[in-house]
Enzyme design. Structure first.
Site, mmCIF file in Angstrom:
data_model
loop_
_atom_site.group_PDB
_atom_site.id
_atom_site.type_symbol
_atom_site.label_atom_id
_atom_site.label_comp_id
_atom_site.label_asym_id
_atom_site.label_seq_id
_atom_site.Cartn_x
_atom_site.Cartn_y
_atom_site.Cartn_z
ATOM 1 N N CYS A 23 10.156 31.692 27.803
ATOM 2 C CA CYS A 23 8.797 31.509 28.315
ATOM 3 C C CYS A 23 8.350 30.866 29.582
ATOM 4 O O CYS A 23 9.279 30.296 30.315
ATOM 5 C CB CYS A 23 7.839 31.100 27.356
ATOM 6 S SG CYS A 23 8.317 31.757 25.717
ATOM 7 N N GLY A 50 7.002 35.915 30.086
ATOM 8 C CA GLY A 50 6.506 36.230 28.817
ATOM 9 C C GLY A 50 5.150 37.071 28.959
ATOM 10 O O GLY A 50 4.194 36.721 29.464
ATOM 11 N N ASN A 124 9.141 26.246 27.049
ATOM 12 C CA ASN A 124 10.337 26.988 27.673
ATOM 13 C C ASN A 124 11.600 27.038 27.045
ATOM 14 O O ASN A 124 12.287 26.085 27.505
ATOM 15 C CB ASN A 124 9.934 27.111 28.932
ATOM 16 C CG ASN A 124 10.824 28.126 29.597
ATOM 17 O OD1 ASN A 124 11.447 29.122 28.911
ATOM 18 N ND2 ASN A 124 11.242 27.849 30.930
ATOM 19 N N GLY A 125 11.991 28.031 26.116
ATOM 20 C CA GLY A 125 13.361 27.775 25.739
ATOM 21 C C GLY A 125 13.597 28.211 24.287
ATOM 22 O O GLY A 125 12.503 28.664 23.811
ATOM 23 N N CYS A 264 21.663 28.661 33.231
ATOM 24 C CA CYS A 264 21.851 29.977 33.079
ATOM 25 C C CYS A 264 21.781 30.776 34.149
ATOM 26 O O CYS A 264 21.076 30.924 35.018
ATOM 27 C CB CYS A 264 20.507 30.459 32.068
ATOM 28 S SG CYS A 264 20.678 32.225 31.745
ATOM 29 N N TYR A 270 18.805 38.353 36.982
ATOM 30 C CA TYR A 270 17.495 39.116 36.675
ATOM 31 C C TYR A 270 16.164 38.245 36.152
ATOM 32 O O TYR A 270 15.138 38.431 36.732
ATOM 33 C CB TYR A 270 17.764 39.854 35.351
ATOM 34 C CG TYR A 270 16.412 40.492 34.949
ATOM 35 C CD1 TYR A 270 15.924 41.690 35.590
ATOM 36 C CD2 TYR A 270 15.804 40.132 33.779
ATOM 37 C CE1 TYR A 270 14.748 42.046 35.174
ATOM 38 C CE2 TYR A 270 14.693 40.681 33.362
ATOM 39 C CZ TYR A 270 14.196 41.641 33.992
ATOM 40 O OH TYR A 270 12.729 41.990 33.585
ATOM 41 N N SER A 311 14.389 45.943 39.375
ATOM 42 C CA SER A 311 15.322 44.948 39.276
ATOM 43 C C SER A 311 16.656 44.911 39.987
ATOM 44 O O SER A 311 17.219 44.036 40.413
ATOM 45 C CB SER A 311 15.575 44.714 37.765
ATOM 46 O OG SER A 311 16.179 45.910 37.179
ATOM 47 N N ASP A 373 22.004 48.538 39.264
ATOM 48 C CA ASP A 373 21.106 48.047 38.614
ATOM 49 C C ASP A 373 21.770 46.692 38.143
ATOM 50 O O ASP A 373 23.117 46.403 38.343
ATOM 51 C CB ASP A 373 20.993 48.741 37.106
ATOM 52 C CG ASP A 373 19.743 48.538 36.216
ATOM 53 O OD1 ASP A 373 18.844 47.637 36.548
ATOM 54 O OD2 ASP A 373 19.619 49.252 35.388
ATOM 55 N N CYS A 410 22.572 35.531 23.378
ATOM 56 C CA CYS A 410 22.190 34.041 23.887
ATOM 57 C C CYS A 410 21.396 33.375 22.736
ATOM 58 O O CYS A 410 20.599 34.066 22.257
ATOM 59 C CB CYS A 410 21.414 34.512 25.073
ATOM 60 S SG CYS A 410 20.463 32.897 25.795
ATOM 61 N N CYS A 461 25.849 28.159 32.834
ATOM 62 C CA CYS A 461 26.155 28.778 31.341
ATOM 63 C C CYS A 461 26.231 30.363 31.853
ATOM 64 O O CYS A 461 25.554 31.096 31.978
ATOM 65 C CB CYS A 461 24.717 28.635 30.516
ATOM 66 S SG CYS A 461 25.181 29.584 28.916
ATOM 67 N N CYS A 464 26.736 34.643 27.701
ATOM 68 C CA CYS A 464 26.511 36.169 27.377
ATOM 69 C C CYS A 464 27.724 37.013 27.884
ATOM 70 O O CYS A 464 28.004 37.954 27.380
ATOM 71 C CB CYS A 464 25.194 36.625 27.873
ATOM 72 S SG CYS A 464 24.852 36.330 29.774
#
Length: 597
Positions: A23, A50, A124-125, A264, A270, A311, A373, A410, A461, A464
């Site tokens: 968020c 968000g 946020n998180g 992250c 993205y 994106s 992409d 994630c 991190c 993913c």
């Protein structure tokens, strides 16, 4: 009646959402300024993080008022609403479900009364030890009889608010310093009492959080782009493990944990806005460089480099620069179609994704295309786009992806779907290519992606992609979006239905609602260690869908994809989920609490 949400980014196929982002949070301390309007514009800049709900809390020194609702920032607030949120400090939030479902009771900021004043909190998180913290709270005090958790809020944000209320310290600052070391996972917190603004970031710094300076105050925000829109200058990042307090005495900072940076990497790929800077590196430049490195690693003879709007655009620019192949737009996007516009009839649905994307036949016909992409999640969107480009006359279609294959979920605020739904889980690159129907497929290497960010590998991190997580994870039954709903004790009181709290009902019009949220003071919970964890293929935890915010890559290309577009060209058929639930039309509510409630 379903209200259109005006969403312009990434969501086309019901139930076929892409990664969900964390968020957006915004906080401002600025006496003499219209803080609610500053928060509004800050959230507007963070809307990509968000789109489910939005809220702002403001304080005039005696009372905190919170106004929040389901929908986009521009739908929730208007001039009249913002005029009622007066004061010298404010915090704001835009949400996509993390822990807890998508309904009004879970909108933020949360509001609660503590032994040391009122607190309004935005998060946020995603905490990974929510279940443990929740169980310890229940063991000490029982299920809260007052506050937002008692009224149906099932988020980890409401849990943090309740835990702050449990600490018998003399100030909210002391309570926060006691609680923050016990939180595990990703968290960027912006919260306030009647007189001070607070901000905290987890020791890994998984999600971004920055500090800005106004002429007459201070700002904290999830991204630097939010500082730009309100005219604040960037001072620095809030450091991982740092707790900041801003009040009439100025700004002061404390450490609640040592920094163990694991930011992250997908923020660079993205999640963040391209005009944002993270840890000194431009996100846009990172994405362009990813495209350049992708061209070096997976070059191909072709006539045109084109992005998947929008994106893939920066990486496509970089790929074209490095390869020397001309850049062009082969697809036109209708910017005025949102996620929840009027449901198309069966006839209109046959137009498929052309309602949102349409190929430029004069550009793609007869051409060998390189389609760029940022990621592939399930593959359905890419499959539909490839089919559409072939129908437009493309001679060859070569897909290039500016991130490595996503193989792991994630647990820090991004929902990549369950591991079983990830196309790269169990399929090699050639099998994925055949499933998509492309002539070739190439992913950037993990080394190439990391190098493009100009960050140290050890400070990122990459869970993913690699399956190595920067914190210790609990068992699978203690992870997931509904972690609280499965743990709420049975209660026969009229305030809660058997099996847990009922969802709070929002008033039919904006009105002042007094909420008694002060529980009895109690001891805090114990501290737990954090360590980097690697999950094996057999670990049941990776089978559960993680949670997060903001529809991610390809989500807004997945509303109108035809059934045949979901069926891969090869044998690697995959199932999809049903239509996503759409929030209904509801009216906003304003919560007010006196300083000594």
């Amino acid at each position: 009646m379903v209200r259109p949400d005006g969403q312009l980014s990434h969501d086309l196929l019901p139930g076929e959402k892409g990664p969900q982002d964390a968020c957006g949070v915004f906080g401002v301390w600025a006496p003499g300024e219209e803080v609610a309007k500053l928060a509004y514009y800050g959230l507007y800049a963070l809307q990509h993080r968000g789109q489910e709900s939005a809220g702002i809390a403001a304080s005039d020194g005696n009372r905190i008022a919170v106004y929040k609702d389901m929908g986009l920032v521009s739908q929730v607030f208007d001039e009249a609403t913002l005029t009622t949120l007066t004061g010298h400090l404010a915090v704001g939030h835009c949400r996509y479900s993390t822990t807890g479902g998508s309904h009004w009771a879970n909108a933020q900021p949360t509001l609660g009364a503590t032994p040391h004043g009122t607190v309004a909190l935005a998060h946020n998180g995603n905490l990974t030890n929510s279940a443990e913290l929740y169980e310890k709270l229940i063991d000490k005090s029982g299920f809260p009889s007052q506050g937002e958790m008692a009224q149906g809020n099932t988020t980890d944000t409401a849990l943090v608010t309740a835990l702050l209320a449990e600490h018998p310290h003399g100030s909210l600052e002391d309570a926060a310093m006691h609680l923050l070391p016990q939180l595990v996972g990703s968290f960027c917190l912006a919260f306030m009492d009647e007189n001070a603004l607070y901000a905290a970031r987890d020791p890994q710094g998984i999600r971004p959080l920055v500090l800005g300076r106004l002429e007459r105050g201070w700002v904290v925000a999830s991204e630097t782009a939010a500082l730009d829109i309100v005219g604040a200058s960037l001072v620095r990042e809030i450091e991982p493990g740092e707790f900041v307090v801003i009040d009439e005495h100025g700004l002061r900072s404390q450490r609640f944990a040592e920094t163990r940076r694991a930011a992250c990497v997908f923020e660079y790929v993205y999640l963040a806005r391209p005009d944002t800077t993270i840890n000194g590196r431009s996100v846009y430049e990172s994405r362009v460089e990813m495209g350049r490195r992708l061209a070096r690693e997976h070059g191909i003879d072709a006539d045109l480099v084109m992005p998947t709007p929008e994106s893939g655009t920066p990486a496509a620019i970089g790929y074209a620069e490095e390869s020397g192949i001309p850049f062009g737009n082969g697809l036109v996007k209708n910017a005025y179609v949102g996620r929840t516009f009027i449901q198309p009839s069966d006839t209109i649905r046959q137009l498929g994704i052309r309602l949102k994307l349409n190929p430029l036949k004069s550009v793609v016909a007869g051409k060998r295309l390189v389609v760029i992409d940022d990621s592939i999640v399930r593959g359905n969107t890419q499959r539909a786009l490839i089919r559409m480009l072939r129908e437009a006359g493309a001679a060859e279609i070569h897909v290039r992806i500016s991130s490595p294959p996503i193989k792991w979920p994630c647990f820090y605020g991004i929902d990549f779907a369950s591991r079983a739904e990830l196309i790269a889980n169990g399929l090699g690159v050639e099998e994925i290519r055949a499933s998509l129907g492309a002539d070739s497929l190439g992913y950037i290497s993990e080394d190439g992606m990391i190098a493009a960010t100009l960050q140290e590998r050890a400070e990122l991190c990459t869970a993913c992609f690699s399956g190595t997580y920067p914190t210790r994870l609990p068992d699978a039954d203690k992870l997931g979006k509904n972690v609280f709903e499965t743990r709420v004790p049975v209660d026969s009181s009229p305030r809660r239905s058997p099996g847990g709290p009922s969802v709070a009902q929002r008033p039919e019009h904006a009105s002042a609602v007094s909420i008694d949220t002060r529980p009895s003071a109690a001891e805090g919970v114990s501290r737990r260690p954090v360590e980097r964890t690697s999950i094996s293929d057999e670990d049941p935890g990776v089978q559960e869908s993680s949670t997060g915010c903001d529809p991610g890559p390809d989500a807004d290309l997945e509303d109108l994809i035809l059934p045949e577009d979901r069926v891969p060209a090869g044998p690697a058929a995959r199932t999809t989920t049903g239509p996503a639930a759409r929030p209904g039309s509801q009216h906003a509510a304003q919560h007010e609490t006196a300083k000594d409630a």
